[in-house]
Write a protein that holds these residues in place. Structure first.
Motif, short mmCIF file in Angstrom:
data_model
loop_
_atom_site.label_atom_id
_atom_site.label_comp_id
_atom_site.label_asym_id
_atom_site.label_seq_id
_atom_site.Cartn_x
_atom_site.Cartn_y
_atom_site.Cartn_z
N ILE A 76 26.76 1.94 -24.49
CA ILE A 76 28.15 2.31 -24.39
C ILE A 76 29.01 1.60 -25.75
CG2 ILE A 76 30.27 2.62 -23.39
CD1 ILE A 76 28.61 3.02 -20.47
N ASP A 77 28.58 0.32 -25.67
CA ASP A 77 29.53 -0.43 -26.54
C ASP A 77 29.23 -0.11 -27.99
OD1 ASP A 77 30.37 -2.01 -24.81
OD2 ASP A 77 28.87 -3.80 -24.85
N ASP A 78 27.93 0.31 -28.36
CA ASP A 78 27.71 0.96 -29.67
C ASP A 78 28.49 2.38 -29.89
OD1 ASP A 78 25.79 -1.10 -30.30
OD2 ASP A 78 24.34 -0.12 -29.10
N ILE A 79 28.60 2.95 -28.85
CA ILE A 79 29.49 4.05 -29.33
C ILE A 79 30.93 3.85 -29.53
CG2 ILE A 79 30.23 6.57 -27.88
CD1 ILE A 79 27.67 6.32 -26.22
N GLU A 80 31.29 3.06 -28.67
CA GLU A 80 32.72 2.49 -28.76
C GLU A 80 33.01 1.88 -30.29
OE1 GLU A 80 35.66 1.53 -25.34
OE2 GLU A 80 34.62 -0.24 -26.10
N GLU A 81 32.07 1.17 -30.65
CA GLU A 81 32.10 0.64 -31.89
C GLU A 81 32.00 1.74 -33.05
OE1 GLU A 81 29.81 -2.70 -32.34
OE2 GLU A 81 29.94 -2.81 -34.65
N LEU A 82 31.16 2.61 -32.84
CA LEU A 82 31.18 3.72 -33.84
C LEU A 82 32.47 4.43 -33.91
CD1 LEU A 82 29.63 5.78 -35.79
CD2 LEU A 82 29.19 7.18 -33.75
N CYS A 83 33.08 4.65 -32.88
CA CYS A 83 34.45 5.61 -32.88
C CYS A 83 35.59 4.57 -33.74
CB CYS A 83 35.02 5.50 -31.50
SG CYS A 83 33.93 6.69 -30.30
N LEU A 84 35.43 3.22 -33.60
CA LEU A 84 36.27 2.10 -34.21
C LEU A 84 35.81 2.35 -35.61
CD1 LEU A 84 38.67 0.06 -34.09
CD2 LEU A 84 36.77 -1.68 -33.71
N GLU A 85 34.67 2.30 -35.99
CA GLU A 85 34.15 2.43 -37.35
C GLU A 85 34.41 3.50 -37.95
OE1 GLU A 85 32.81 0.59 -40.65
OE2 GLU A 85 32.89 -0.29 -38.88
N LEU A 86 34.67 4.65 -37.43
CA LEU A 86 34.98 6.00 -37.97
C LEU A 86 36.44 6.02 -38.30
CD1 LEU A 86 32.99 8.46 -35.51
CD2 LEU A 86 32.70 8.61 -38.14
N SER A 87 37.09 5.29 -37.41
CA SER A 87 38.58 5.48 -37.46
C SER A 87 39.23 4.38 -38.62
CB SER A 87 39.23 5.19 -36.08
OG SER A 87 40.76 5.19 -36.25
N LYS A 88 38.75 3.21 -38.47
CA LYS A 88 39.33 2.17 -39.28
C LYS A 88 38.49 1.33 -40.26
CE LYS A 88 42.49 1.01 -35.63
NZ LYS A 88 43.00 -0.04 -34.70
N GLY A 89 36.95 1.74 -40.02
CA GLY A 89 36.04 0.92 -40.73
C GLY A 89 35.73 1.11 -42.03
N LYS A 90 34.92 0.51 -42.87
CA LYS A 90 34.59 0.81 -44.34
C LYS A 90 33.42 1.11 -44.60
CE LYS A 90 38.19 -3.07 -45.44
NZ LYS A 90 38.27 -4.30 -46.17
N LYS A 91 32.36 1.29 -43.77
CA LYS A 91 31.01 1.62 -43.84
C LYS A 91 30.86 3.27 -43.88
CE LYS A 91 29.09 -2.22 -41.30
NZ LYS A 91 27.98 -2.64 -40.20
N ILE A 92 31.90 3.94 -43.38
CA ILE A 92 31.84 5.45 -43.44
C ILE A 92 33.06 6.16 -44.24
CG2 ILE A 92 32.18 7.51 -41.95
CD1 ILE A 92 31.27 5.74 -39.45
N PRO A 93 32.49 6.42 -45.26
CA PRO A 93 33.48 7.04 -46.31
C PRO A 93 34.43 7.95 -46.01
CG PRO A 93 31.20 7.74 -46.88
CD PRO A 93 31.19 6.78 -45.94
N TYR A 94 33.90 8.68 -45.21
CA TYR A 94 34.97 10.04 -44.67
C TYR A 94 34.75 10.18 -43.03
CZ TYR A 94 30.65 11.92 -46.62
OH TYR A 94 29.29 11.91 -46.91
N LEU A 95 35.86 10.89 -42.88
CA LEU A 95 35.76 11.07 -41.22
C LEU A 95 35.97 12.56 -41.11
CD1 LEU A 95 35.73 11.07 -38.12
CD2 LEU A 95 38.10 10.33 -38.37
#
Length: 230
Positions: A76-95
């Protein structure tokens, strides 16, 4: 001043790896795989960065997401971290909210834990389709305001939104329960075939084509209309 360690400065040594290092590396590797799966999904499903909300497209995207994550070992922690990365992170160029939500739903539906709690209050973006096809044995708790199509195709699970949901909440749900502490948008329950939707706040509009199931507002039945009391 005399340096007492001077005589040992050239003494050969091997830096020992502590267990925490291995844990951190393993978590980073899992997250890279999860992000890679999302990017692959977007590349395959979204042409010209446009994703049309069509039933067949959603089904196909979900099927592709399941294939992508089938060998991943995550929690579950990985899913929550993905949500954070999708919203604010720099590893994903577009949401793109639709495929992102379908992908997150596939992760939730297949994680080993039966109760999934995602704290999404502080995200800058909302995702559509969270809770898509949530199966019978799962409970998904979402904190924060959500996008559209929340709980679409719900398949027996229990979905709780501690916040508000957008339009088309519970669209096409088959069975199960959706609880919303805030308001729900337009077309709530459209095409639902079973289950219950409970909204504590205002419902902006109920779907015009509902085949079965019940919708409650502030514990009062508002659909089916012929059974609703004033």
């Amino acid at each position: 001043m005399i340096n007492l360690f001077q005589d040992f400065k050239d003494y050969p040594y091997t830096k020992k790896e502590i267990p925490l290092d291995r844990i951190v590396r393993a978590k980073e590797r899992v997250m890279d795989e999860i992000i890679g799966g999302y990017l692959k999904l977007v590349e395959e499903e979204v042409k010209d960065l446009v994703w049309l909300v069509e039933h067949s497209r959603v089904v196909k995207t979900y099927s592709s997401a399941l294939q992508t994550i089938q060998d991943l070992n995550y929690d579950i922690d990985d899913i929550e971290e993905l949500c954070l990365e999708l919203s604010k992170g720099k590893k994903i160029p577009y949401l793109i909210s639709g495929p992102a939500g379908v992908y997150i739903s596939a992760l939730c539906n297949n994680v080993k834990e039966e109760i999934i709690h995602l704290r999404l209050n502080d995200l800058e973006q909302t995702f559509h389709f969270l809770g898509y096809r949530l199966p019978e044995e799962k409970t998904l708790i979402l904190e924060g305001d959500m996008g559209d199509f929340i709980g679409a195709g719900l398949s027996g699970g229990k979905l709780m939104v501690k916040g508000s949901a957008g339009n088309w909440t519970g669209v096409g749900m088959m069975k199960g329960e959706i609880l919303i502490t805030g308001y729900a948008g337009q077309n709530t329950g459209e095409w639902m075939r079973g289950g219950e939707i409970h909204v504590d706040g205002q419902i902006q509009g109920i779907g015009k084509r509902i085949f079965d199931g019940c919708i409650y507002q502030r514990e009062r039945l508002v659909f089916p209309r012929d059974q609703a009391t004033s």
